[in-house]
Scaffold this active site. Sequence first.
Site, PDB file in Angstrom:
ATOM      1  N   GLY A  65       0.838  -1.193   0.000  1.00 19.17           N
ATOM      2  CA  GLY A  65       0.000   0.000   0.000  1.00 19.17           C
ATOM      3  C   GLY A  65       0.869   1.237   0.000  1.00 19.17           C
ATOM      4  O   GLY A  65       2.091   1.140   0.161  1.00 19.17           O
ATOM      5  N   LYS A  66       0.283   2.374  -0.222  1.00 16.22           N
ATOM      6  CA  LYS A  66       1.013   3.635  -0.118  1.00 16.22           C
ATOM      7  C   LYS A  66      -0.007   4.741   0.045  1.00 16.22           C
ATOM      8  O   LYS A  66      -1.141   4.624  -0.431  1.00 16.22           O
ATOM      9  CB  LYS A  66       1.835   3.883  -1.387  1.00 16.22           C
ATOM     10  CG  LYS A  66       3.034   4.769  -1.171  1.00 16.22           C
ATOM     11  CD  LYS A  66       4.199   3.991  -0.594  1.00 16.22           C
ATOM     12  CE  LYS A  66       5.426   4.842  -0.388  1.00 16.22           C
ATOM     13  NZ  LYS A  66       6.606   4.039  -0.068  1.00 16.22           N
ATOM     14  N   GLY A  67       0.411   5.819   0.717  1.00 13.97           N
ATOM     15  CA  GLY A  67      -0.487   6.948   0.887  1.00 13.97           C
ATOM     16  C   GLY A  67       0.250   8.243   0.637  1.00 13.97           C
ATOM     17  O   GLY A  67       1.479   8.263   0.526  1.00 13.97           O
TER      18      GLY A  67
END
Length: 422
Positions: A112-114
């Site tokens: 994931g990444k934000g």
Amino acid sequence: MPDEGANIQKELNPLANAERQFDEAAARLNLPEGLKEVIKRPRRATIVSLPVHMDDGSIRVFTGYRVQHSIVRGPAKGGIRYHPQVTLAEVSALAAWMTWKCAVVNIPFGGGKGGIACDPDRLSRGELERLTRRYAADLSDLFGPESDVPAPDVNTNDQVMAWIVDTYSMHERRTEYAVVTGKPLEVGGSAGRREATGRGVLLCVREACAHLKLPLRDARVAVQGFGNVGSVAADLMARDGAKIVAVSDVTGAIHDPAGLDVPALLAHVAKQRGVAGFPGARPLTGSIIEHDCDILVPAALENQITPENAPRVKARIVAEGANGPTTPDADKLLERKGIMVIPDILCNSGGVTVSYFEWVQNRMGLYWPEHEVNQRLEEIMVPAFRDVLAKSVEHGVSLRVAAFMVAIERVVKVIMLRGLYA
Ligand code: NAD
């Protein structure tokens, strides 16, 4: 006539690059088209509008993102970036790389990444805290030790993680440390986390040197970027006897063919906030990427080795401390020159590996001493390097293609065992 500007833009687009790397490896695995599509696409992408009370009394609305690329092998894992140029495409590419990175070192996480599109240099500490808390509160349905575990990335740090722990914990009505990693030691952080990425670079470089029969002792090393990753990698390689002949950061570049005194340079950087002006070294006028050395460690930004400068890279090993420092076309040029590129998803995976240890320690409530963390890191990274090298030799492909093949196979294996709920 081909539009050269469009081609350059495409070459520098991280999502296009991540997909190209995936496609090249997936093509060698004979996967059914549908399955390829399942594992290539992000599972879920969320965009949030984040209102913040600014210090001057006004209200500003920022845009935040969280992309979960895959949760097939475990909770989504990946950092949060604060930068004016954060886009959904960039976050999606970084999320996919996290899936492959976690799979290549075989830790039980997805990817994931934000990010938040903002310029943290222009926000006060209070504004930064309110923005972080609003982001964490809005995404607290997604975040959780079993579902999605963020960490620091560009322009976020252990303080930002501590604010996320606090916000999430307030909503949950109990303290939950395992919701993020990269925390301060006092707030459930792990010993050895700060040095983990640079230490992982060292472990990969040692393995690469052994394979190429290039002694690390007295090998000449150039390091682009002297931050968390670059400075620790340089320090540890120097302790192994390598000569750090050139380093650069945003303040400039310096060199010394006899080898820089790294501890003295670290002290200089701590005081002067950059490598420029380090006494005893000369300013480097040329490009550090093209510097005469045996090992080049790009540890700053994406897209630093391009088709333009790749023909002039002199190193025998390129150890990608940064994410995405080599464009796909440059990669091909380096491969043709016989340069061994240790791909980012393997080379800089020490950080996420110790993040995994941090998450494990939080869930056990038992904390390991630093030597134990370092020992466990070595026990994960050395076999990961050897798996990738063996795949590369078996299929006659670069380490990058091999790393993607290893990672994709591991994700596919789990999908096959679990079955598709489709
Ligand atoms: P950092 O902010 O601590 O350091 C970045 C360094 O790069 C600084 O010294 C900065 O001055 C330098 N820099 C920036 N632009 C430059 C330029 N144009 N030329 C030369 N130097 C330049 O960041 P970091 O944590 O060391 O991360 C560096 C890279 O490693 C990023 O790509 C990041 O995504 C990647 N990475 C970091 C970790 C980690 O655990 N910190 C883990 C995996 C990957």
